[in-house]
Design a protein around this motif. Structure first.
Motif, short mmCIF file in Angstrom:
data_model
loop_
_atom_site.label_atom_id
_atom_site.label_comp_id
_atom_site.label_asym_id
_atom_site.label_seq_id
_atom_site.Cartn_x
_atom_site.Cartn_y
_atom_site.Cartn_z
N ARG A 164 0.82 -1.20 0.00
CA ARG A 164 0.00 0.00 0.00
C ARG A 164 0.86 1.26 0.00
O ARG A 164 1.71 1.43 0.86
N PRO A 165 0.69 2.19 -0.96
CA PRO A 165 1.44 3.43 -0.94
C PRO A 165 0.84 4.40 0.06
O PRO A 165 -0.31 4.28 0.47
N CYS A 166 1.62 5.40 0.44
CA CYS A 166 1.11 6.46 1.31
C CYS A 166 0.21 7.37 0.48
O CYS A 166 0.54 7.71 -0.66
N ILE A 167 -0.95 7.75 1.04
CA ILE A 167 -1.89 8.63 0.34
C ILE A 167 -2.26 9.79 1.25
O ILE A 167 -2.70 9.58 2.39
N LEU A 168 -2.07 11.01 0.76
CA LEU A 168 -2.42 12.22 1.50
C LEU A 168 -3.47 12.99 0.72
O LEU A 168 -3.22 13.41 -0.42
N TYR A 210 -4.82 10.97 5.87
CA TYR A 210 -3.46 10.49 5.59
C TYR A 210 -3.46 8.98 5.84
O TYR A 210 -3.73 8.52 6.94
N GLU A 211 -3.16 8.21 4.81
CA GLU A 211 -3.07 6.76 4.92
C GLU A 211 -1.61 6.37 4.80
O GLU A 211 -1.01 6.50 3.73
N PRO A 212 -0.98 5.92 5.89
CA PRO A 212 0.44 5.54 5.84
C PRO A 212 0.67 4.38 4.89
O PRO A 212 -0.24 3.60 4.58
N ASP A 213 1.89 4.27 4.42
CA ASP A 213 2.24 3.17 3.52
C ASP A 213 2.52 1.91 4.32
O ASP A 213 2.57 1.93 5.55
N GLY A 214 2.74 0.85 3.61
CA GLY A 214 3.20 -0.39 4.24
C GLY A 214 2.09 -1.32 4.63
O GLY A 214 0.98 -0.92 4.96
N ALA A 215 2.40 -2.61 4.58
CA ALA A 215 1.43 -3.64 4.92
C ALA A 215 1.54 -4.07 6.37
O ALA A 215 0.76 -4.89 6.83
N LYS A 216 2.50 -3.51 7.11
CA LYS A 216 2.71 -3.94 8.49
C LYS A 216 2.56 -2.79 9.47
O LYS A 216 3.15 -2.78 10.54
N ASN A 217 1.74 -1.81 9.10
CA ASN A 217 1.51 -0.65 9.94
C ASN A 217 0.12 -0.75 10.55
O ASN A 217 -0.86 -0.94 9.84
N ARG A 218 0.03 -0.62 11.87
CA ARG A 218 -1.28 -0.70 12.53
C ARG A 218 -2.15 0.52 12.22
O ARG A 218 -3.35 0.47 12.30
N VAL A 219 -1.51 1.64 11.92
CA VAL A 219 -2.26 2.86 11.61
C VAL A 219 -2.82 2.74 10.20
O VAL A 219 -2.07 2.60 9.24
N ARG A 220 -4.13 2.82 10.08
CA ARG A 220 -4.77 2.72 8.76
C ARG A 220 -5.04 4.10 8.17
O ARG A 220 -4.94 4.29 6.97
N LYS A 221 -5.37 5.06 9.01
CA LYS A 221 -5.67 6.39 8.51
C LYS A 221 -5.67 7.39 9.65
O LYS A 221 -6.00 7.04 10.78
N ILE A 222 -5.29 8.63 9.35
CA ILE A 222 -5.35 9.74 10.30
C ILE A 222 -6.12 10.87 9.63
O ILE A 222 -5.91 11.15 8.44
N THR A 223 -7.03 11.49 10.37
CA THR A 223 -7.83 12.57 9.79
C THR A 223 -7.81 13.80 10.70
O THR A 223 -7.47 13.71 11.88
N GLY A 224 -8.18 14.94 10.13
CA GLY A 224 -8.23 16.19 10.89
C GLY A 224 -8.34 17.35 9.94
O GLY A 224 -8.94 17.25 8.88
N THR A 225 -7.73 18.50 10.31
CA THR A 225 -7.76 19.69 9.48
C THR A 225 -6.34 20.06 9.06
O THR A 225 -5.37 19.57 9.64
N TRP A 226 -6.23 20.95 8.06
CA TRP A 226 -4.90 21.33 7.58
C TRP A 226 -4.90 22.78 7.11
O TRP A 226 -5.93 23.36 6.82
N ASN A 227 -3.68 23.35 7.07
CA ASN A 227 -3.46 24.64 6.43
C ASN A 227 -1.99 24.74 6.05
O ASN A 227 -1.25 23.75 6.14
N ILE A 228 -1.56 25.92 5.62
CA ILE A 228 -0.16 26.13 5.24
C ILE A 228 0.48 27.08 6.23
O ILE A 228 -0.06 28.15 6.52
N GLU A 229 1.65 26.69 6.79
CA GLU A 229 2.41 27.54 7.70
C GLU A 229 3.85 27.61 7.24
O GLU A 229 4.54 26.58 7.20
N ASN A 230 4.31 28.80 6.87
CA ASN A 230 5.70 28.98 6.44
C ASN A 230 6.08 28.00 5.33
O ASN A 230 7.14 27.38 5.36
N ASN A 231 5.18 27.89 4.36
CA ASN A 231 5.37 27.00 3.21
C ASN A 231 5.41 25.52 3.57
O ASN A 231 5.85 24.69 2.77
#
Length: 278
Positions: free
Chosen positions: A171-175, A185-206
């Protein structure tokens, strides 16, 4: 007579077990030497479980730095999300933890004072060497220290960034950065317990600033062997943070690897592409 047979059987079983473990250890050492690293190609369930569990804790590296945990160095490729949680000073300390563990003599008095707190730090030389995987780990930390060199200009679009993994069979990483200010954010790898992280986003100092609110993870389960051992089974669990965790990902321009209908960015230490063309 029966007791004697059982005793002999047990001794034979124990001998085979000891020989098998010795054989595996020998194989691990051989592969490690060939690859110039501490890791090996031998399937090692406990190692995979430790790695999978470690990625559940977004603030793990903060405790690694605070406790001088050189056991962390066994993790050869630091996780981008966990690096993004660290500030500039913490990134510097984490990078120099590799040097301190080798007994490096620091010219920086602050670094010398910091690592002298730990009994394992024995300054001996300025001439230290690292395995290939440790050099990669150090370079990944430096990617975050160096910051961004480009401006993110996709705020008004829903953009799906996919990590380019060269066609690897996992599985590739998908943002996903949405115009409404939410992300996943879906981390890569087949051996990662984290399947997805969600929340809010913006841009800070590029930099892309992710404010993680929920983590979707897999608890329990087991590993199946294969070209890439993968975690399966278990229970899906949703973790809600009391306070959002801020993650800063530097961004850099990247040359296209293939195709004319894609755009490329280096986000954190990873190469991503998107099919969106403005």
């Amino acid at each position: 007579m029966i007791k004697s047979i059982w005793g002999l059987t047990f001794i034979l079983w124990l001998s085979v077990l000891v020989w098998s473990q010795s054989y595996l250890d020998t194989e691990r050492s051989k592969y490690a030497q060939e690859l110039d690293c501490e890791d090996s190609l031998t399937y090692d369930v406990p190692k995979y479980l430790r790695g999978a569990d470690a990625e559940l804790d977004l603030e793990k590296y903060k405790s690694v730095i605070r406790n001088g945990d050189i056991g962390f160095l066994e993790v050869q490729t630091p996780d981008d999300l966990q690096l993004g949680v660290l500030n500039a000073e913490e990134l510097k300390l984490l990078r120099n933890l590799f040097y301190a563990a080798k007994g490096y003599i620091f010219s920086d008095r602050n670094l010398e004072d910091y690592f002298s707190r730990f009994a394992w730090y024995k300054p001996e030389s300025k001439d230290v060497t690292f395995t290939k995987l440790k050099r990669i780990a150090i370079e990944r930390i430096q990617e975050f220290e160096n910051g961004s060199d480009t401006e993110y200009i996709y705020e008004d679009f829903n953009v799906v960034w996919k990590e380019f993994n060269g066609g690897a069979n996992q599985r590739p990483c998908i943002l996903v950065l949405n115009a409404d200010g939410t992300f996943s954010y879906e981390p890569d790898g087949a051996k990662n317990r984290v399947r997805k992280i969600t929340g809010t986003w913006n841009i800070e100092n590029n930099k892309i600033a992710l404010f993680a609110e929920k983590e979707y993870a897999l608890f329990g389960g087991f590993f199946l062997d294969g070209p890439v051992p993968y975690l399966t089974g278990g229970s899906n669990v949703t973790i809600t943070y009391e306070t959002p965790i801020k993650i800063l990902l530097p961004i850099k321009n990247a040359a296209a690897v293939f195709g004319q209908d894609t755009e490329w960015l280096k986000i954190g230490s990873r190469l991503f592409y998107t099919d969106l063309l403005r």
